[in-house]
Every structure is written in C-alpha cells, then in structure tokens.
Write a protein that holds these residues in place. Structure first.
Motif, PDB file in Angstrom:
ATOM      1  N   ASP A 113       0.834  -1.215   0.000  1.00  0.00           N
ATOM      2  CA  ASP A 113       0.000   0.000   0.000  1.00  0.00           C
ATOM      3  C   ASP A 113       0.864   1.258   0.000  1.00  0.00           C
ATOM      4  N   ILE A 114       1.926   1.238   0.812  1.00  0.00           N
ATOM      5  CA  ILE A 114       2.815   2.410   0.878  1.00  0.00           C
ATOM      6  C   ILE A 114       3.452   2.673  -0.489  1.00  0.00           C
ATOM      7  N   LEU A 115       3.897   1.612  -1.162  1.00  0.00           N
ATOM      8  CA  LEU A 115       4.498   1.776  -2.494  1.00  0.00           C
ATOM      9  C   LEU A 115       3.495   2.385  -3.469  1.00  0.00           C
ATOM     10  N   GLU A 116       2.262   1.926  -3.423  1.00  0.00           N
ATOM     11  CA  GLU A 116       1.245   2.422  -4.356  1.00  0.00           C
ATOM     12  C   GLU A 116       0.866   3.869  -4.057  1.00  0.00           C
ATOM     13  N   GLU A 117       0.854   4.225  -2.786  1.00  0.00           N
ATOM     14  CA  GLU A 117       0.454   5.584  -2.405  1.00  0.00           C
ATOM     15  C   GLU A 117       1.536   6.605  -2.726  1.00  0.00           C
TER      16      GLU A 117
END
Length: 635
Positions: A113-117
């Motif tokens: 999720d952090i990578l996508e955000e």
C-alpha cells in the motif's frame, strides 16, 4: 546526510540531557541521524576533544534508545507511524528499517500500500538491500505492474552517471526475461520518454540485462515516430552547413557565417584546377578542408571541452556505453561529408578521380617521398552501385591498416603473410613508427582538480574586477591576457588560488600579480584538456623537454599507436559496436550482409562517402607518421 549544516542544527540535542522517553518518530530519526554522523567520524571544527568524547558517550545511549523504539514498530502501528514522518527523514527511516532488520515487523499488504500511495518511494527502497530481499515478491510485482520502472532498470544498467550514485538493489526473483517484459510494457505505455528510446535501442547486453532484436527494433520505430510527431508541430532551431566550389571567388577558401546557426564554406575551383597534382589534391583535405589540426590530430573527433554549458544542461540522459556527441561534432561531421561529396564531384568534372588519387598516394607517393613500401596497394571499387562499391571498399580499408601495421613491424609488406593472417584487427592495434608518439594526461585526482581550476568554464576564477566585462571563460584565459593581482580576488575565491599556489602551479610576484610557475607545463595541460591527446613530435623543443619532465613526475604518459585514443574511438564509432552501443557499425553491416536493402541508394551512398572519409583520415595519419619518422632518422 548533508554534512556540517545538519550536524550544527542537531548540536543542541547532543548538549542537552538525554530524554527518558520519546514518542515522536521524528525525534528518534533525528537521534539516528546524529548517531550516523558521530559513528562516521563527522564532527564540527568548533568541538573540542572533550566535546567529541562526551558526544560519543551520548550516542551510545541513543543507540540503546533507537533499538528499543525499533522493537515497538509492528503491523498494527506501522502505517500510522509512517504517515507522521517528515519528508526530510524518509530516507533515514528506511535506512533504520534496513540496518535494524525491521522489515519483518511490516506486513506485505502495508508495504504494498505504501508503495502504491507514494510512487517516488520505490527509488528510495531500492537502496536498502535487506528491505528489497524481504519484500522480494512485492517489489517484483510492483516493477511488472508499473512500466515506468523501466527507467530505473535503464538507470542501473545503461545510463551514464554524472556523480557517484548510491547502490541499487533489485529483487532477486526479477529475471532477465522480466526486465525485458518491463521494457516492452514501457514502450507500449503513454508515459514513454523520447530520451530513453535510443538507449533502449542500443542497450548493451549482459548476463543481468538483455534485450532482443525485436525489442530494439520496436524502440527504433517508436523513436522515429516520436521524432516525426515532434517536428510536425515544432519547428525547432535550424542548423545548416553548405559547401560550394566556385570559379567566382578570389579567395582559396572563404567561410561565411550567415547567422548564429548557419555557415557556408566557399572554395576556389580555379585553385583546385591549377593545382591538380595527385599529392596536392590529397593534401587539400588537410590544408583546405582542415580534417587535421596544427598537430595533425583529427579535428572531427568529439571533444567534451567543446560542449557548452547550456548544451550540457539540456542534453538529457545518455548511456554509459554510447559515443557522446555535441553540436560541434555534428557540425564537423556534416561539413566533412559535404566536403568529400562535393570534392569528389568536382574532381570528376575536371577529369580526375578522388578514388584514383587516394590509391596513387598510398601506393606511389608515400614510397617516393617518405620511403614507404613500394608494393603497397589500395584497390578502389569500380562497381556500378553504391552498395557494390561500399562492400568492396570495406575490406580495402582493413587491408590498408594491416599493410601499415606490417610495415611498422617488419619494414616491408609481405602479402602472403597478410593473406595467411585471419585474426581480426582493431584500430587500437595499429602501431606508430615513432616511440612516444602521443601524450596523455594521467587519471590523477589532484591533477584533474588543477586542470578544472585552470581551464573549466564552471569556476568563478575568471570573474574578477576590473576584467569582468571582458567575459574571460577560464582562469587560464584571464592570466594569459591580463596582469591580475592576488588582492583583486574576493576572499571566497582566494582558497582556490591558494591551492594552485600550494601545488606550485602559480606564484605571486613582487608586484602582487599572479604568475604561472611553469608556463610550458600549463600550456601542455591546456592542450591535453582541450584535445585529450597531444603529438609529442609536433611540439617545439621546449615543450618536448617539459613533456618528458611531466612524464617523470607522473603527470602524463606516452602512447605509440598510429591513432590517438580519441581517434581510435572515432573510428570505432563509425565502424563497429565494439566500444560504443550507438556506433554506426558500417564494417559489420557491409561485411555480414545486414545493410539496408539495395534500393535504398541514399543510405549506401552515405556509407560509401563515410568510408572514403575514413580512408582519407587514415592516409593523413599515415603520412604524418611517415613524415615524423623521416625527420627523426635524418636528424
């Protein structure tokens, strides 16, 4: 870490009492930041030895505090903690995660999720080996689902770095095939950048990164399409060169600069008619067309010193393995091609032949004037089409160089030996008749700094009152043309002048003016800075003596090949891809039948003229070598 400035900001923390508890992630990261400075021996020059000892004890306490806090990071609080990190500390956070092996405290879902955000985060993550290895599959899938990561792959394997870069680590499960898939998806994506297409087309294959010919062809076609689209809506700046042979000019040569970007060269046709002896016609490439400079170095090679500041800024990304060119190089190339095409046509009209002239010079004139082998031969093509001609000319060029190599080694040309020898040749292998033929600067950090301060237009040492309005580009130009007093420099400039004084390159005379300690040495360094090689025997005796002193001092070294190293690179760029991925590859195309279709006449004509140019340049260099050798043996 940003050095003294950042450490000075955190000095108050080192001098304050350590807190018993911390709750803000940024406080911990600040401690971690300070700890990294002290652990790496980075101190402020205002600190005493007692300060340093005290701060080292403090950092030992920080280490325990940081370790205790790191254990509180878990799957339940990671996202909340991460969202509170200020941007300046993001890098430190992931460094902490890596160094304290905390990846296992983060769920795969949260990491994904952090990578996508935060799309920028992947570049930071890849600097941390343990993090990459732990989240191997997540990062691999991120690459495969985000085509723009192709630029990261190219940055790792292809793109030239202008400064030392941090190490990138890729997920171990990312295969060579995966990497090509990412490149292909990038080529299909709307975000594809025109600057990367030539790099993909010419990428160098290795065990870790390989692209198929189909992928390269796709990049080539897309590059051509993007360029056509760009110029259909943008006129751009027009650069032009024209070459004319006229009967109506009173000058042997005239250069007319029509505007900033367009030049016309006019040559006297009457002069050529009246001086049509074969050797004179050949010498026109040196004296009239200026293929060589005053030291008989090839002028057409690309020189980094001629790349302007603006051009360096806007030039975009480049492959580590490409032959770097600039606008000056492209102008020289276009001019040389027009000169040889026009000259060939003019000679035919006055009953001469450029091909016959070159053949006669090599097989007869060199023997008569300089004692070259009398059995040397250069058979020029007689085919009807340019395709046939260039296919014949390619092996003749190779034979030309092999013959000279045999002559240097044995004093004669044994064609039986030439025929038996099937080993491939390279231009680097062609020796000179003369020892210590060329001079090169050594790759020495202090020496590079000295040449930068003297000759680079990126320093401010030429900007000093009262000469500012004269716009000198370099310190060397300023000191060569003006009497400059040491006290005319501002305080912030004097440290670099002092460095050159300490290195015994400059001194301050009795009048307070700055002078060269050894003008000959500085002049040689300037020559090497501009041209990357110097012809030892084309120097005056004073400069030759100084060059020998410089070699003994470990500043320069000698080479004894026919071509300088920049000239070797120039030939390799044209002939093959052994040194550069963007080489024109003329030799291989016409030797292995991979050239353009026979009906593409203009392409074959271009290749033929390029080969003629290379033969002319080789003959000019051979003549220079023979002239020097004859002068040395008759001294």
């Amino acid at each position: 870490m940003a050095g003294g400035f950042e450490l000075r900001k955190g000095e108050h923390i080192l001098r304050a009492e350590a807190k018993s508890d911390y709750t803000d992630i940024n406080d911990f990261l600040e401690l971690y930041h300070i700890k990294q400075y002290i652990d790496n021996g980075i101190y402020l020059n205002t600190w005493t030895q007692d300060d340093i000892s005290h701060f080292k004890q403090k950092v030992a306490i920080y280490n325990k505090t940081i370790a205790q806090f790191s254990l509180t990071i878990n799957e339940n609080n990671f996202k909340n903690i991460y969202q509170n990190i200020i941007p300046d500390y993001v890098s430190s956070f992931w460094e902490l995660i890596n160094n304290y092996n905390l990846s296992k405290h983060i769920s795969y879902k949260d990491f994904r999720d952090i990578l996508e955000e935060r799309k920028y985060l992947i570049n930071e993550i890849l600097h941390h080996k343990k993090v990459v290895e732990h989240f191997n599959t997540v990062i691999k899938n991120y690459f495969l689902s985000h085509p723009e990561t192709a630029t990261i792959l190219l940055s790792i394997y292809e793109i030239e770095k202008n400064s030392p870069q941090e190490q990138y680590y890729l997920p171990p499960s990312l295969t060579v095939e995966d990497k090509e898939t990412i490149i292909l998806r990038y080529l299909d994506s709307p975000e594809v950048n025109l600057n990367y297409l030539p790099i993909i087309q010419n990428a160098k294959n290795s065990n870790a990164f390989k692209l198929s010919d189909k992928t390269r062809l796709k990049a080539k076609h897309l590059n051509e399409k993007k360029i056509d689209e760009f110029f259909s809506t943008n006129s751009g700046m027009k650069f032009g060169v024209s070459v004319c042979f006229s009967e109506d000019t009173s000058k042997i040569k005239e250069v007319i600069r029509k505007d900033k970007f367009n030049i016309e060269y006019i040559y006297s046709l009457n002069f050529i008619k009246e001086n049509s002896a074969p050797h004179t016609l050949f010498e026109n490439f040196h004296h009239l067309f200026k293929y060589l400079d005053n030291q008989h170095r090839i002028r057409l090679t690309n020189k980094e010193s001629l790349t302007g500041t603006f051009e360096r800024v806007i030039s975009g990304v480049h492959s580590t393995y490409e032959y770097r060119t600039n606008s000056v190089f492209r102008s020289f190339e276009n001019t040389a091609l027009l000169q040889i095409a026009g000259y060939k046509s003019v000679l035919e009209k006055i009953g001469c032949s450029l091909e016959d002239t070159l053949s006669f010079v090599f097989s007869t004139i060199f023997a008569e004037k300089y004692g070259f082998a009398k059995n040397a031969r250069l058979t020029m093509p007689t085919g009807d089409s340019y395709l046939e001609k260039v296919r014949s000319l390619a092996p003749e060029f190779e034979s030309l160089l092999k013959q000279y190599k045999l002559f240097v080694e044995d004093g004669c040309i044994d064609f039986e030996l030439l025929e038996i020898s099937s080993s491939p040749y390279s231009v680097e292998d062609i020796p000179s008749l003369n020892p210590n033929k060329y001079l090169y600067i050594k790759d020495n950090q202090e020496l590079l700094k000295i040449t930068h301060l003297f000759f680079s237009d990126q320093t401010l040492l030429s900007y000093v009152d009262p000469f500012k309005d004269k716009h000198y580009r370099t310190l060397f130009d300023l000191l060569t043309n003006e009497d400059v007093a040491y006290n005319q420099y501002e305080e912030y400039q004097k440290s670099e002048i002092d460095y050159l004084v300490d290195q015994k390159c400059l001194y301050v005379d009795g009048n307070g003016n700055i002078q060269f300690v050894n003008p000959a040495r500085v002049s040689i360094l300037y020559d090497l800075f501009l041209n990357e090689a110097a012809s030892f025997y084309r120097y005056d005796p004073e400069f030759r003596l100084e060059a020998l002193n410089m070699e003994r001092a470990g500043l320069v070294y000698f080479g004894n090949t026919l071509f300088t190293i920049p000239e070797q690179s120039y030939f390799n760029y044209h002939l093959n891809k052994s040194e550069f991925t963007n080489g024109l590859d003329l030799r291989n195309k016409y030797a292995h039948g991979t050239s353009a279709e026979p009906n593409k006449i203009k392409e074959h004509e271009y290749a033929y003229l390029m080969y003629l140019k290379l033969i002319v340049l080789a003959l000019l260099k051979i003549e220079d070598d023979l002239i020097i050798h004859k002068a040395l043996i008759t001294e």
